[in-house]
Design a protein around this motif. Structure first.
Motif, PDB file in Angstrom:
ATOM      1  N   TYR A  37      12.671  36.118   9.538  1.00  0.00           N
ATOM      2  CA  TYR A  37      13.189  36.216   8.171  1.00  0.00           C
ATOM      3  C   TYR A  37      12.563  37.384   7.414  1.00  0.00           C
ATOM      4  O   TYR A  37      13.225  38.046   6.625  1.00  0.00           O
ATOM      5  CB  TYR A  37      12.982  34.888   7.420  1.00  0.00           C
ATOM      6  CG  TYR A  37      13.994  33.846   7.821  1.00  0.00           C
ATOM      7  CD1 TYR A  37      15.360  34.073   7.625  1.00  0.00           C
ATOM      8  CD2 TYR A  37      13.613  32.645   8.415  1.00  0.00           C
ATOM      9  CE1 TYR A  37      16.305  33.132   8.011  1.00  0.00           C
ATOM     10  CE2 TYR A  37      14.545  31.700   8.798  1.00  0.00           C
ATOM     11  CZ  TYR A  37      15.894  31.945   8.599  1.00  0.00           C
ATOM     12  OH  TYR A  37      16.827  31.017   8.980  1.00  0.00           O
ATOM     13  N   THR A  63      22.340  34.234   8.652  1.00  0.00           N
ATOM     14  CA  THR A  63      21.678  33.875   9.911  1.00  0.00           C
ATOM     15  C   THR A  63      22.780  33.390  10.858  1.00  0.00           C
ATOM     16  O   THR A  63      23.665  32.648  10.433  1.00  0.00           O
ATOM     17  CB  THR A  63      20.641  32.758   9.691  1.00  0.00           C
ATOM     18  OG1 THR A  63      19.761  33.176   8.652  1.00  0.00           O
ATOM     19  CG2 THR A  63      19.839  32.488  10.951  1.00  0.00           C
ATOM     20  N   ASP A  67      20.936  34.514  16.414  1.00  0.00           N
ATOM     21  CA  ASP A  67      19.531  34.640  15.996  1.00  0.00           C
ATOM     22  C   ASP A  67      18.702  33.480  16.550  1.00  0.00           C
ATOM     23  O   ASP A  67      17.537  33.649  16.905  1.00  0.00           O
ATOM     24  CB  ASP A  67      19.425  34.668  14.468  1.00  0.00           C
ATOM     25  CG  ASP A  67      20.145  35.866  13.873  1.00  0.00           C
ATOM     26  OD1 ASP A  67      20.087  36.947  14.490  1.00  0.00           O
ATOM     27  OD2 ASP A  67      20.781  35.721  12.815  1.00  0.00           O
ATOM     28  N   TYR A 298      23.304  30.179   6.909  1.00  0.00           N
ATOM     29  CA  TYR A 298      23.703  30.022   8.316  1.00  0.00           C
ATOM     30  C   TYR A 298      25.232  29.985   8.445  1.00  0.00           C
ATOM     31  O   TYR A 298      25.914  29.203   7.781  1.00  0.00           O
ATOM     32  CB  TYR A 298      23.101  28.754   8.913  1.00  0.00           C
ATOM     33  CG  TYR A 298      23.441  28.604  10.373  1.00  0.00           C
ATOM     34  CD1 TYR A 298      22.848  29.432  11.321  1.00  0.00           C
ATOM     35  CD2 TYR A 298      24.394  27.682  10.796  1.00  0.00           C
ATOM     36  CE1 TYR A 298      23.177  29.331  12.660  1.00  0.00           C
ATOM     37  CE2 TYR A 298      24.730  27.574  12.142  1.00  0.00           C
ATOM     38  CZ  TYR A 298      24.124  28.405  13.068  1.00  0.00           C
ATOM     39  OH  TYR A 298      24.468  28.303  14.391  1.00  0.00           O
TER      40      TYR A 298
END
Lengths: 433, 143
Positions: A37, A63, A67, A298
């Motif tokens: 991050y 994200t 990842d 996400y």
């Protein structure tokens, strides 16, 4: 029934304040504890202190599932490993699974979310929940289990499959609620009819269904056949598991998202731009209370829209409509996430087979079926039936072992699968959902 | 000592067998012997033809899934126990028969069987040692 009156009916402005406070804490935490991050935020030129309002959320980078894969297995964990008390995993797009960890508090949060889910479906003390979601690495089984126990219901941890036993226990124990995939609910009904079970003599009153897309007409079918209420739930292991979204019996229209734990956005999957509520786009979640593996913006790849209108049940939270599609090529077959690339990875290792394949998904007697057609290579390298059968059974077994879905492999002649000029057409989904 | 068999993979669809045989016929290829092994989904057609090279090329050009396999033709005395004698010799030397089928024509007092072995070279050696007569490809293609 509302499980947590305080949070579930919290006025919007208070909720927004709470979200902002939690978001700021989260960013401060992950920026310093998770190298990924720090790197991605530095790259985007944004520091935790730059986020001053919820609108600033859109300045943060997304994200992706990739990842999680790049940081396999524990690279995204924001706590020392010894604070993790549970590890789940879901199948990834290639060999390695997507790993999620939970601290003791995360497990409590998850149970809280599922307790809200159970209460919203009218399940509480005195109920007997037959939990036919799979137990194991998959989050469905244990998620429903903890939530039902928290509301004081008795749980039958029967897991999926074995319909005869399901029906026997349902009848003998007097299950009042069932949790499973909606397609399994219909399949179980067929078995009940075959077994000569009188549905009206059962004590079942509600079903908590999820883990795969299903339609309103399927809901009506389940409700009229089983003579129960059928509610829809939404979840994905990356975010926490089941419990991310849940329907209430009052409206059964849209799944409530616990905004004290998640910030949800819908975005244009192509441009990444945030869409106004009500417009269809990809769901994006930020987990603001999770400790072990918090996720910032996400990308779920699930396409749907949000409902901001107040709900009859009195909950103040935003709702999400049923998922209408995916922004990637993931298929959900019998509740199992399947990426064509996973199957491709298995096929390309077989020298007797060409990389030309087609996945045919259908729904027969309410159960999803998967047929994998694979072309032989141009030169036939096998001249006995038994070797060909070994080959196809071998691929079936590898798919079952790696991905967890039963399929039929059909070997076909060279050059019989249609070639396309652009992106190869790998999937034929005949299901009418 | 070995001869070439053409193997064609065909899905169980009506007309597929016709497609193969008519294509070969149009190209003056004569089928000398054949066997078909099948399941509910697919089959493998095995052919001994007068011109295996040409048959292979033509089938391939027409996008059939085709392969070539080395098989052996063995003369089998056309009398009770003839085939058993060969199988006994193979068993003695632990040679496995993958599959076999009969040839239509005869040579003198003998029938001809086509064999596919797991170890072709060893089979040739042992069968010759045991005094069995292997039929040459050139002879078979022309019978």
């Amino acid at each position: 029934m509302i499980w947590n009156q305080y949070y579930e009916t919290m006025p919007k402005d208070e909720l927004r304040k709470l979200q902002l406070t939690r978001l700021k804490q989260l960013l401060e935490n992950v920026y310093h504890r998770v190298p990924f991050y720090k790197m991605s935020m530095d790259k985007a030129g944004v520091k935790p202190e730059d986020i001053k309002s919820l609108d600033d959320l859109r300045r943060l980078p997304f994200t992706y599932k990739q990842d999680m894969r790049d940081n396999y297995p524990f690279g995204l964990f924001a706590v020392p490993q010894e604070q993790v008390v549970r590890i789940h995993a879901s199948s990834g797009t290639t060999g390695k699974p997507t790993v999620v960890g939970y601290t003791a508090r995360d497990v409590d949060t998850w149970a809280e979310l599922m307790a809200r889910t159970m209460s919203a479906a009218g399940v509480g003390r005195g109920d007997i929940l037959q939990n036919a979601y799979g137990y194991g690495l998959f989050t469905g089984g244990l998620g429903a289990h903890y939530g039902a126990e928290k509301v004081g219901a008795a749980v039958i941890p029967i897991s999926g499959g074995n319909s005869k036993k399901q029906l026997m226990l349902m009848k003998d124990f007097g299950s009042t609620a069932i949790s499973c995939t909606p397609s399994y609910a219909l399949s179980l009904y067929e078995s009940a009819v075959e077994e000569g079970i009188n549905i009206s003599e059962l004590k079942l009153k509600v079903g908590i269904f999820g883990a795969e897309p299903w339609s309103e007409s399927m809901r009506q079918e389940i409700e009229s056949k089983w003579q129960i209420d059928a509610t829809d739930i939404y979840g994905l292991s990356e975010i926490i598991g089941p419990g991310v979204g849940y329907e209430c019996l009052e409206e059964k229209r849209g799944m409530h998202i616990s905004e004290d734990h998640f910030i949800v956005e819908t975005i244009d999957p192509k441009t990444g731009e945030v869409l106004p509520a009500g417009e269809e786009g990809e769901l994006v979640f930020t987990t603001i209370t999770k400790e072990a593996i918090p996720l910032i913006r996400y990308r779920t790849r699930d396409i749907t829209s949000l409902i901001t209108a107040p709900c009859k049940c009195g909950r103040s939270s935003v709702r999400m409509n049923k998922v209408t599609g995916r922004s990637d090529d993931m298929l959900i077959i019998r509740g199992v996430n399947v990426f064509p690339s996973q199957i491709e990875a298995i096929i390309v290792n077989k020298q007797e087979l060409s990389p030309h394949y087609l996945l045919i998904v259908d729904r027969v007697d309410n159960m999803d079926t998967l047929e994998v057609q694979i072309e032989l290579t141009e030169g036939l390298m096998i001249d006995t039936i038994s070797r060909l059968q070994e080959l196809s059974k071998g691929v079936e077994k590898e798919i079952k072992d790696m991905i967890g879905v039963t399929c039929k492999v059909r070997i076909v002649e060279h050059k019989t699968i249609a070639r396309s000029e652009g992106k190869a057409q790998r999937v034929l989904d005949k299901r009418k959902i | 000592m070995k001869l070439q068999q053409i193997s064609v993979f065909i899905e169980n669809q009506s007309g597929r067998l016709f497609d193969v045989t008519s294509l070969l016929g149009k190209n003056d290829i004569n089928i000398r012997a054949l066997s078909l092994a099948d399941t509910s989904d697919f089959g493998i057609l095995r052919l001994i033809v007068n011109n295996p090279e040409k048959a292979y090329t033509i089938l391939k050009e027409n996008e059939f899934t085709v392969g070539r396999t080395d098989v052996i033709a063995v003369e089998v005395p056309d009398k009770p126990g003839g085939l058993a004698a060969i199988l006994g010799a193979l068993s003695k030397h632990s040679i496995n028969v993958e599959y076999m089928y009969a040839f239509v024509e005869r040579t003198g007092d003998c029938a001809i069987m086509i064999f596919r072995f797991d170890e072709t070279d060893k089979a040739v050696e042992k069968l010759t040692e045991e005094g069995f007569n292997l039929v040459l490809g050139t002879k078979i293609y022309g019978i």
